[in-house]
Design a protein around this motif. Structure first.
Motif, PDB file in Angstrom:
ATOM      1  N   ARG A 131       1.256   6.875  -6.772  1.00 32.60           N
ATOM      2  CA  ARG A 131       0.190   7.854  -7.068  1.00 32.60           C
ATOM      3  C   ARG A 131       0.709   9.283  -6.923  1.00 32.60           C
ATOM      4  O   ARG A 131       0.401  10.153  -7.736  1.00 32.60           O
ATOM      5  N   ASP A 132       1.544   9.509  -5.878  1.00 35.60           N
ATOM      6  CA  ASP A 132       2.104  10.849  -5.678  1.00 35.60           C
ATOM      7  C   ASP A 132       2.950  11.274  -6.880  1.00 35.60           C
ATOM      8  O   ASP A 132       2.936  12.439  -7.296  1.00 35.60           O
ATOM      9  N   ARG A 176       0.850  -1.218   0.000  1.00 29.99           N
ATOM     10  CA  ARG A 176       0.000   0.000   0.000  1.00 29.99           C
ATOM     11  C   ARG A 176       0.871   1.247   0.000  1.00 29.99           C
ATOM     12  O   ARG A 176       0.565   2.229  -0.670  1.00 29.99           O
ATOM     13  N   TRP A 181       2.140   1.862  -3.423  1.00 29.81           N
ATOM     14  CA  TRP A 181       1.068   2.364  -4.283  1.00 29.81           C
ATOM     15  C   TRP A 181       0.881   3.860  -4.079  1.00 29.81           C
ATOM     16  O   TRP A 181       0.720   4.615  -5.028  1.00 29.81           O
ATOM     17  N   GLN A 182       0.883   4.286  -2.803  1.00 29.87           N
ATOM     18  CA  GLN A 182       0.677   5.703  -2.524  1.00 29.87           C
ATOM     19  C   GLN A 182       1.821   6.537  -3.102  1.00 29.87           C
ATOM     20  O   GLN A 182       1.610   7.579  -3.695  1.00 29.87           O
TER      21      GLN A 182
END
Lengths: 262, 318
Positions: free
Chosen positions: B183-184, B176, B179-180
């Protein structure tokens, strides 16, 4: 790619090699350890007998010590080359090398870093072995200028064998093979004039011993340390070193280019 | 639509063989700038080879490949200036500390001392590596190594980043976190080319997904388009006795009953809305449910339906 970047990148890669060395000093100690054992073995176990057979001057242990030190110093350089091949083979399996290859870095920089790092490591081992030799009674009889020249020749030999062993380290697919490939280098001083004069060897072996690269290097070192005649050995020694350096470096460069295809 | 339409990566007819083994058999791809593109496929499909060709590590046998508008074969150094790569085997130097690894990257990108230090400090902060910065990487956990790996890729501020199975082998929490971070990056306008074995991961991150199988692209589209291609999602209900099962079967037309296990399979996309309406239906009919499980389409379903020839030994019985 500008030239200043090639130099800068090489310096960065050298810093990386030196950091590795500083973090794992045991390899440098190991590299110096083997020739010290060989030195003590040959001087104290075989030295009395071998010294008597040296020829012209009736000799003993002390004479043999002064005869064998150049050979031991070359064993040191050759042994360090083995360490270099292992280091490089291990490094090539690391993902970081793949990262370097996707970056806009001079191809030569990675190799130059390895070669110069290996030369520094080798010369450290040479200094340690020399100190042990001096401690057990070795006394060079020539001038400090000649000692410096001997050190420079060892340095040049270290460059040649480092280039070669970087290539050997890249050529191998496993770390185990890398540790065996440079093994013959350790034997070459024995199959030359490193430990006994070549004239007592059988014909075929003598022919090899007189014409292999380590013999002129050893003869030149010996001349620079005890004043014995050097004659043509000096030029031959330098030529061999330059030749081996060039072949080793070009080979390493080619192997590096096609690294992931293997 | 976010991002421009100029392709960050464009591939036409990419072929690559190793000896007699054909790994990539004519691949066409376009990745729009500022988007995440996921290449989905099982082990051995050719994902890593594709990344290696696009990131100048391998040369293609045939095809036209442009990355960041430059030709990978003829302008390799220009491509290398635009890209960053984080491989599935972490590309970090295990003998150095995290800080030294980042320093190495800053030096190789020829950042000045002050610039380099500022960027390294920012990255350590952003990737939660401040406390570990002075420890050798060999002591890092898998998640920390992967974060350092990505941080090293970002030192040069590449516009296009290749992530080869960035979360393989990570625990769910570290996954996770990755993933973050990804995305950033996209929010900052970076283009990401991602390979993964997990449909879920592609679904979470990518705007477009291509499915690679045996060196060919067998499907391409948005996550929604792909999932529509994949049947097999259903909700499984278990009941206490035959009577209840009969009533449920009548209440939920189109479902498949199994008398032996007293269960019912209701076709569904498994979404919350579908689940809620199903439960409401059962409630209205006063049907008592003993067990409920949701099965969503996964990669196996994608392959079974798209290729029909995916390793039969790996096919899951249902």
């Amino acid at each position: 790619m500008t030239r200043s970047h090639v130099l800068g990148d090489s310096a960065t890669m050298l810093r990386r090699s030196l950091l590795h060395m500083r973090r794992y000093p045991s390899l440098t100690l190991f590299v110096a350890g083997i020739p010290i054992v060989v030195l003590l073995l040959f001087v104290y176990v075989f030295g009395g007998t071998l010294g008597a057979g040296l020829g012209e001057v009736a000799g003993g242990r002390a004479e043999y010590l002064s005869y064998v030190v150049p050979g031991i110093l070359l064993v040191t350089v050759a042994g360090a080359a083995q360490g270099t091949a292992i280091t490089v083979a291990m490094d090539m399996t690391e993902g970081i090398i793949a990262r370097f290859r996707t970056m806009a870095i001079s191809r030569a920089a990675v190799l130059t870093g390895h070669v110069i790092g290996a030369v520094i490591q080798t010369m450290l081992a040479v200094v340690v072995v020399s100190i042990v030799a001096l401690a057990i009674g070795f006394r060079p009889t020539t001038s400090p200028v000649a000692w410096l020249a001997a050190f420079a020749l060892l340095g040049l030999t270290a460059v040649a064998l480092s280039c070669l062993s970087v290539a050997l380290g890249m050529m191998t697919k496993s770390v185990e093979t890398a540790s065996n490939l440079p093994m013959p280098l350790m034997l070459l001083p024995f199959l030359g004039s490193g430990f006994v004069p070549t004239r007592t060897m059988p014909d075929a072996l003598r022919l090899f011993a007189n014409n292999q690269p380590f013999t002129p290097i050893i003869e030149t070192l010996r001349g620079l340390l005890d004043g014995s005649p050097i004659a043509g050995s000096g030029v031959l020694a330098i030529a061999w070193c330059l030749g081996i350096s060039l072949v080793g470096f070009l080979l390493a460069l080619r192997l590096y280019e096609r690294l992931p295809e293997r | 639509m976010i991002g421009s339409n100029r392709p960050a990566i464009s591939v036409r007819g990419l072929r690559k063989s190793f000896g007699p083994l054909v790994v990539l058999d004519g691949i066409d791809l376009d990745v729009a700038e500022g988007t995440v593109f996921a290449l989905l496929g099982p082990n051995g499909a050719g994902k890593t080879t594709t990344v290696q060709v696009l990131s100048t590590l391998l040369s293609a046998d045939a095809g036209q490949i442009r990355v960041g508008g430059r030709d990978v074969a003829r302008e390799a150094d220009a491509v290398r200036h635009a890209i960053g790569v984080t491989g599935q085997f972490s590309a970090v130097d295990g003998l150095l500390t995290g800080m030294e690894n980042l320093r190495l990257m800053a030096d190789l990108w020829h950042l000045g001392r002050a610039d380099g230090r500022r960027r390294i400090d920012q990255l350590l902060e952003r990737f939660d590596l401040v406390d570990a910065a002075k420890k050798p990487v060999s002591t890092y956990s898998g998640g920390m190594r992967r974060r350092l790996d990505l941080a090293m890729t970002l030192v040069g501020e590449p516009r296009i980043i290749f992530l080869d199975e960035p979360t393989a082998g990570l625990d769910p929490r570290s996954r996770r976190v990755m993933w973050q971070l990804i995305r950033d990056l996209v929010a900052r306008g970076v283009t990401i080319f991602l390979t993964t074995q997990y449909l879920e991961e592609a679904d979470e991150l990518a705007r477009r997904i291509a499915v690679l199988d045996h060196g060919r692209i067998v499907a391409e589209g948005t996550p929604e388009e792909l999932k529509r291609l994949v049947p097999g999602g259903h909700i499984r209900l278990e009941f206490g006795d035959h009577d209840t099962l009969d009533r449920a079967d009548r209440t939920l037309p189109g479902s498949v009953r199994d008398d032996e296990t007293l269960s019912l399979q209701v076709p569904s996309d498994g979404g919350v809305r579908a689940l809620r309406s199903l439960l409401a239906d059962l409630d209205r009919a006063s049907i008592d449910v003993h067990g409920l499980s949701v099965r969503t389409p996964d990669l196996d379903d994608v392959f079974l339906s798209l290729t029909g020839s995916h390793d039969t030994d790996k096919a899951v019985p249902r």
